[in-house]
Scaffold this motif. Sequence first.
Motif, PDB file in Angstrom:
ATOM      1  N   ARG A 118       0.830  -1.206   0.000  1.00 30.41           N
ATOM      2  CA  ARG A 118       0.000   0.000   0.000  1.00 30.41           C
ATOM      3  C   ARG A 118       0.865   1.257   0.000  1.00 30.41           C
ATOM      4  N   ASP A 309      -3.163  -2.967   8.898  1.00 29.68           N
ATOM      5  CA  ASP A 309      -4.534  -2.533   8.605  1.00 29.68           C
ATOM      6  C   ASP A 309      -4.764  -1.132   9.194  1.00 29.68           C
ATOM      7  N   ASP A 313      -5.015   2.798   6.930  1.00 30.15           N
ATOM      8  CA  ASP A 313      -6.106   3.771   6.942  1.00 30.15           C
ATOM      9  C   ASP A 313      -5.657   5.088   7.597  1.00 30.15           C
ATOM     10  N   THR A 342      -7.861   0.245  -0.861  1.00 36.05           N
ATOM     11  CA  THR A 342      -7.728  -0.025   0.579  1.00 36.05           C
ATOM     12  C   THR A 342      -9.094   0.024   1.284  1.00 36.05           C
TER      13      THR A 342
END
Length: 420
Positions: A118, A309, A313, A342
């Motif tokens: 990411r 995770d 974010d 995402t």
Amino acid sequence: MSNKIVVENGVLNVPNNPVIPFIEGDGIGSDIWAAASRVIDAAVEKAYNGEKKIEWLEVLAGEKAFNQTGEWLPQETLDKINEYLIAIKGPLTTPIGGGIRSLNVALRQQLDLYVCLRPVRHFDGVPSPVKRPEDVDMVIFRENTEDIYAGIEFEAGSEQAKKIINFLQTEFAVSQIRFPETSGIGVKPVSQEGTERLVRAAINYAIEQGRDSVTLVHKGNIMKYTEGGFKKWGYELAETEFADKTFTWNQYDAIKAEQGEEAANKAQADALAAGKILIKDSIADIFLQQILTRPKEFEVVATMNLNGDYISDALAAQVGGIGIAPGANINYVTGHAIFEATHGTAPKYAGLDKVNPSSVLLSGVLMLEHLGWKEAADMITESVEKTISSKVVTYDFARLMDGATEVSCSKFADALIENL
Ligand SMILES: NC(=O)C1=CN([C@@H]2O[C@H](COP(=O)(O)OP(=O)(O)OC[C@H]3O[C@@H](n4cnc5c(N)ncnc54)[C@H](OP(=O)(O)O)[C@@H]3O)[C@@H](O)[C@H]2O)C=CC1
Ligand SMILES: O=C(O)CCC(=O)C(=O)O
Ligand SMILES: [Mg+2]
């Protein structure tokens, strides 16, 4: 010539008309996929004068699959992705009360896509809650197959939970379970192999992309053999497999203990001057502060599943939010990869043609880069920058910008195509 992407000696061989399976996704999936795929097709057409074209192949998963086949994740979908190697997907709702914990997790696990990649960077003009969003330029390597994704849980009061608690108390003299009668039990496995392949991918990426550091993020001060194991195995891997290319904080500490701080500082400065990558670590809680207060100090981030995770974010928020956060799930050994945003299915916006398609579109950009179609990828990135800078944006950015023109998801795609 076949239109299948294949891996030969570790290198992708991409035909001009590759078949790429896509999963439209639940909730906002159909809106964002329709918008993003139009932009991708237009960019490929323009970049290569029609010589290259993706042949999209729809494969089913989620609610669409369930409605049409009675299965949430049909075997055919896995077979097709297996066969065609590279796929892209929209978000999938996690079924409640079904046999599958999460379809997204099932896809990642069944294809052993052990890296969730990411990248987080700021695009000019994107509104942000921080003063210098341009200082954020990190690439997260989130472990995608272990930790809570392989978590085993038993409900409080269940026979299994009672048995495990009893076993722990009688066999291992465990006394710290505060309320044994009402405790749910969770087990999370974290392995040396799983850690090594993730950290190896992160270090290789840092070498290829000329990045200065890889930070191992963990909560090893408390969970010594899972999170702490991740840190230990990560450092050991760097020091053995990448001895000539890295310098670790572990090595710094060893030199400091033997020869003092000055010698350790000199060894680190010499290693970095020689172009070595600094491998360091950070405990997850302070890391979440430091990515906000001194983001320039972090480049490549290697971390376990749950930490990754949260970090994804949180970092996305710093550069404009989850509407512009791309990602990919990759197995660097088999070459399988599924590119995906995402964010989730944002059900309250489903079918309203409202949300920002940038996350799945930029996941498409990552895919084009992965295929070696850099010209088309760059064209989309530049168009996103140009369109946002002209303040033509979807609701999520419009509510944070002065003087913005709010457009729908599909109209935003039209503007992007015009600006290609
Ligand atoms: N990879 C995947 O497929 C994922 C699936 N999920 C699943 O998605 C479902 C919903 O999860 P939830 O926790 O609500 O999280 P979501 O990411 O779906 O949505 C949360 C909020 O994020 C914002 N948002 C999300 N996508 C966009 C977009 N494209 N453009 C602009 N804003 C966006 C919206 O914020 P606002 O309200 O402020 O406008 C939205 O209400 C669950 O079933 C979950 O399991 C969750 C994460 C990943
Ligand atoms: O599959 C899910 O429900 C969640 C996935 C998720 O949050 C993520 O990939 O970041
Ligand atoms: Mg998430």
